[in-house]
Design an enzyme around this catalytic site. Structure first.
Site, PDB file in Angstrom:
ATOM      1  N   ALA A   1     -52.694  -1.544 -93.527  1.00 35.38           N
ATOM      2  CA  ALA A   1     -51.962  -2.499 -93.538  1.00 35.38           C
ATOM      3  C   ALA A   1     -51.559  -2.883 -92.075  1.00 35.38           C
ATOM      4  O   ALA A   1     -50.265  -2.883 -91.997  1.00 35.38           O
ATOM      5  CB  ALA A   1     -50.552  -2.320 -94.650  1.00 35.38           C
TER       6      ALA A   1
ATOM      7  N   HIS B   1     -50.110  -1.332 -84.715  1.00 34.70           N
ATOM      8  CA  HIS B   1     -51.475  -0.453 -84.814  1.00 34.70           C
ATOM      9  C   HIS B   1     -52.473  -1.045 -83.671  1.00 34.70           C
ATOM     10  O   HIS B   1     -53.233  -0.112 -82.999  1.00 34.70           O
ATOM     11  CB  HIS B   1     -52.248  -0.533 -86.163  1.00 34.70           C
ATOM     12  CG  HIS B   1     -51.318   0.013 -87.547  1.00 34.70           C
ATOM     13  ND1 HIS B   1     -50.526  -1.032 -88.104  1.00 34.70           N
ATOM     14  CD2 HIS B   1     -51.044   1.048 -87.670  1.00 34.70           C
ATOM     15  CE1 HIS B   1     -49.939  -0.420 -89.049  1.00 34.70           C
ATOM     16  NE2 HIS B   1     -50.088   0.995 -88.769  1.00 34.70           N
TER      17      HIS B   1
ATOM     18  N   LYS C   1     -43.293   4.872 -82.318  1.00 37.56           N
ATOM     19  CA  LYS C   1     -42.585   4.452 -83.408  1.00 37.56           C
ATOM     20  C   LYS C   1     -42.188   5.727 -84.348  1.00 37.56           C
ATOM     21  O   LYS C   1     -41.022   5.522 -84.880  1.00 37.56           O
ATOM     22  CB  LYS C   1     -43.295   3.271 -84.244  1.00 37.56           C
ATOM     23  CG  LYS C   1     -42.891   3.083 -85.519  1.00 37.56           C
ATOM     24  CD  LYS C   1     -41.806   2.422 -85.908  1.00 37.56           C
ATOM     25  CE  LYS C   1     -41.086   2.248 -87.427  1.00 37.56           C
ATOM     26  NZ  LYS C   1     -42.040   2.682 -88.339  1.00 37.56           N
TER      27      LYS C   1
ATOM     28  N   GLN D   1     -43.279  12.477 -85.846  1.00 38.66           N
ATOM     29  CA  GLN D   1     -44.774  12.786 -85.704  1.00 38.66           C
ATOM     30  C   GLN D   1     -45.557  13.073 -84.672  1.00 38.66           C
ATOM     31  O   GLN D   1     -46.121  13.938 -84.593  1.00 38.66           O
ATOM     32  CB  GLN D   1     -44.976  11.491 -86.617  1.00 38.66           C
ATOM     33  CG  GLN D   1     -46.894  11.655 -86.928  1.00 38.66           C
ATOM     34  CD  GLN D   1     -47.373  10.258 -87.841  1.00 38.66           C
ATOM     35  OE1 GLN D   1     -46.946  10.597 -88.939  1.00 38.66           O
ATOM     36  NE2 GLN D   1     -47.576   9.360 -87.127  1.00 38.66           N
TER      37      GLN D   1
ATOM     38  N   ALA E   1     -44.217  -1.107 -80.732  1.00 45.17           N
ATOM     39  CA  ALA E   1     -44.219  -2.665 -80.804  1.00 45.17           C
ATOM     40  C   ALA E   1     -43.446  -3.340 -81.813  1.00 45.17           C
ATOM     41  O   ALA E   1     -43.083  -2.848 -82.987  1.00 45.17           O
ATOM     42  CB  ALA E   1     -45.689  -2.944 -81.358  1.00 45.17           C
TER      43      ALA E   1
ATOM     44  N   LEU F   1     -42.068  -3.056 -85.566  1.00 44.85           N
ATOM     45  CA  LEU F   1     -43.194  -3.495 -86.510  1.00 44.85           C
ATOM     46  C   LEU F   1     -43.375  -2.376 -87.344  1.00 44.85           C
ATOM     47  O   LEU F   1     -43.574  -1.024 -86.954  1.00 44.85           O
ATOM     48  CB  LEU F   1     -44.225  -4.076 -86.069  1.00 44.85           C
ATOM     49  CG  LEU F   1     -44.110  -5.257 -85.135  1.00 44.85           C
ATOM     50  CD1 LEU F   1     -45.622  -5.645 -84.594  1.00 44.85           C
ATOM     51  CD2 LEU F   1     -43.615  -6.344 -85.587  1.00 44.85           C
TER      52      LEU F   1
ATOM     53  N   ARG G   1     -43.984  -1.114 -93.903  1.00 49.87           N
ATOM     54  CA  ARG G   1     -42.940  -1.157 -94.722  1.00 49.87           C
ATOM     55  C   ARG G   1     -41.985  -2.406 -94.824  1.00 49.87           C
ATOM     56  O   ARG G   1     -41.239  -2.739 -95.812  1.00 49.87           O
ATOM     57  CB  ARG G   1     -42.008   0.180 -94.701  1.00 49.87           C
ATOM     58  CG  ARG G   1     -43.093   1.335 -95.257  1.00 49.87           C
ATOM     59  CD  ARG G   1     -42.437   2.500 -95.534  1.00 49.87           C
ATOM     60  NE  ARG G   1     -42.967   3.534 -96.269  1.00 49.87           N
ATOM     61  CZ  ARG G   1     -43.540   4.558 -95.984  1.00 49.87           C
ATOM     62  NH1 ARG G   1     -43.709   4.682 -94.472  1.00 49.87           N
ATOM     63  NH2 ARG G   1     -44.298   5.588 -96.591  1.00 49.87           N
TER      64      ARG G   1
HETATM   65  P1  AMP Z   1     -48.919   4.115 -90.134  1.00 57.21           P
HETATM   66  O1  AMP Z   1     -50.251   3.242 -90.404  1.00 57.21           O
HETATM   67  O2  AMP Z   1     -47.715   3.691 -90.336  1.00 57.21           O
HETATM   68  O3  AMP Z   1     -49.337   5.561 -90.475  1.00 57.21           O
HETATM   69  O4  AMP Z   1     -49.093   4.273 -88.578  1.00 57.21           O
HETATM   70  C1  AMP Z   1     -50.430   4.592 -87.811  1.00 57.21           C
HETATM   71  C2  AMP Z   1     -50.204   4.801 -86.443  1.00 57.21           C
HETATM   72  O5  AMP Z   1     -49.666   3.725 -85.961  1.00 57.21           O
HETATM   73  C3  AMP Z   1     -49.081   6.002 -86.028  1.00 57.21           C
HETATM   74  O6  AMP Z   1     -49.453   6.502 -84.745  1.00 57.21           O
HETATM   75  C4  AMP Z   1     -47.947   5.033 -85.894  1.00 57.21           C
HETATM   76  O7  AMP Z   1     -47.077   5.515 -85.053  1.00 57.21           O
HETATM   77  C5  AMP Z   1     -48.241   3.823 -85.223  1.00 57.21           C
HETATM   78  N1  AMP Z   1     -47.469   2.636 -85.217  1.00 57.21           N
HETATM   79  C6  AMP Z   1     -46.830   2.282 -86.504  1.00 57.21           C
HETATM   80  N2  AMP Z   1     -46.111   1.214 -86.391  1.00 57.21           N
HETATM   81  C7  AMP Z   1     -45.988   0.957 -84.879  1.00 57.21           C
HETATM   82  C8  AMP Z   1     -45.431  -0.082 -84.197  1.00 57.21           C
HETATM   83  N3  AMP Z   1     -44.526  -0.777 -84.411  1.00 57.21           N
HETATM   84  N4  AMP Z   1     -45.489   0.367 -82.660  1.00 57.21           N
HETATM   85  C9  AMP Z   1     -46.664   1.183 -82.388  1.00 57.21           C
HETATM   86  N5  AMP Z   1     -47.177   2.103 -83.011  1.00 57.21           N
HETATM   87  C10 AMP Z   1     -46.991   1.827 -84.346  1.00 57.21           C
END
Ligand code: AMP
Length: 285
Positions: free
Chosen positions: A37, A42, A154, A158, A181, A189, A192
């Protein structure tokens, strides 16, 4: 504009074969793990990885073991075709998209738990979450064997959990954190955010606003306990229903700070619900 071709692999063996070819040529590999998503957050990580490596691998895997029994594993958005297009446009050449059976074969019995840094905040609010994250990220790092892996600030806790586990297990990879971001109104962003109603989306930027204001107060010398209380009140006033935490913590190991002014690098982190959607955010102090 022509985009570089993106290959999609679904098995660890195929992932390793691609990476082996690049490494045999002495080329550097960057890695960006995701749950799909995809959004601009990302993609900013993919670009950061591209700056530090010759090839970027991304993974899309909605990891069941990091979701609690009452969380949104089944409802989590799955948009692989669109994700693949976005990844290619950002310079990613290889997408690893395994199914659950490829990652967790029958009889799977091993869990990676990181003490300390994974215990407070989201660790307390979401029991088992960071064990699921630490286990899947350990596997992904050993499967992809990248030179550098990029994770978003973000998910700040983690990121710190992953830094700790990579050090503790001597996994030979450089971990890089990418800035959060945000939408023009400040909302971080997140995949969810798609769950938010129109009214909830309008209220959501209050989270980033409350944390930004708190960070400014702390920089000006305000006490931790008062600043946390004010930020919590601002979230309640904006319509956040349940607040899991609003806390100021040490930037590296997330140890508790306060009650007085902060003297060392710190982070203010929050998690709160708008309706049924849980939002998290954090800001450097
Ligand atoms: P997720 O798909 O939510 O598991 O996130 C995958 C990666 O993208 C993780 O390292 C998150 O911290 C990063 N991520 C998610 N949202 C953002 C954002 N708004 N800005 C920067 N990195 C993000």
């Amino acid at each position: 504009m022509s985009e570089p071709p993106l290959s999609v692999v679904r098995t660890v063996a195929d992932l390793r074969a691609h990476v082996r070819t690049w490494k045999a040529r002495g080329e550097r590999v960057g890695f960006v793990p995701t749950m799909g998503a995809l959004h601009e957050g990302h993609l900013s990580l993919v670009r950061l990885a591209r700056e530090r490596a010759d090839h970027v691998v991304a993974s899309v895997f909605v990891n069941p073991t990091q979701f609690g029994p009452n969380e949104d594993f089944d409802a989590y958005p799955r948009t692989e075709a669109r994700d693949a297009e976005l990844l290619a446009s950002a310079g990613c050449e290889l997408l690893f998209a395994p199914d659950v059976a490829e990652m967790y074969a029958p009889g799977f019995s091993t869990t990676v738990t990181v003490a300390g840094v994974s215990e407070p905040l989201d660790g307390a609010a979401r029991p088992g979450h960071f064990a699921g994250v630490a286990t899947v990220v350990s596997k992904l790092l050993m499967q992809a064997a990248p030179d550098v892996a990029v994770f978003g600030e973000k998910d700040y806790q983690q990121l710190q959990v992953i830094r700790r586990l990579v050090r503790d297990l001597d996994i030979p990879v450089e971990i890089v954190g990418g800035p959060t971001a945000r939408a023009p109104d400040g909302l971080a962003l997140s995949s969810r955010n798609a769950y938010l109603s129109v009214e909830e989306r309008a209220a959501a930027p209050a989270l980033a606003r409350a944390l930004t204001a708190a960070a400014e107060q702390l920089r000006a010398g305000a006490a931790v306990d008062q600043t946390e209380a004010q930020a919590r009140a601002a979230l309640e006033a904006a319509g956040f229903r349940k607040i899991d935490y609003v806390e100021v913590r040490a930037a590296d190991d997330l140890a508790r700070l306060g009650p007085g002014p902060v003297a060392a690098p710190a982070r203010i982190l929050a998690a709160a619900f708008l309706g049924r959607t849980r939002l998290i955010d954090n800001i450097a102090v």
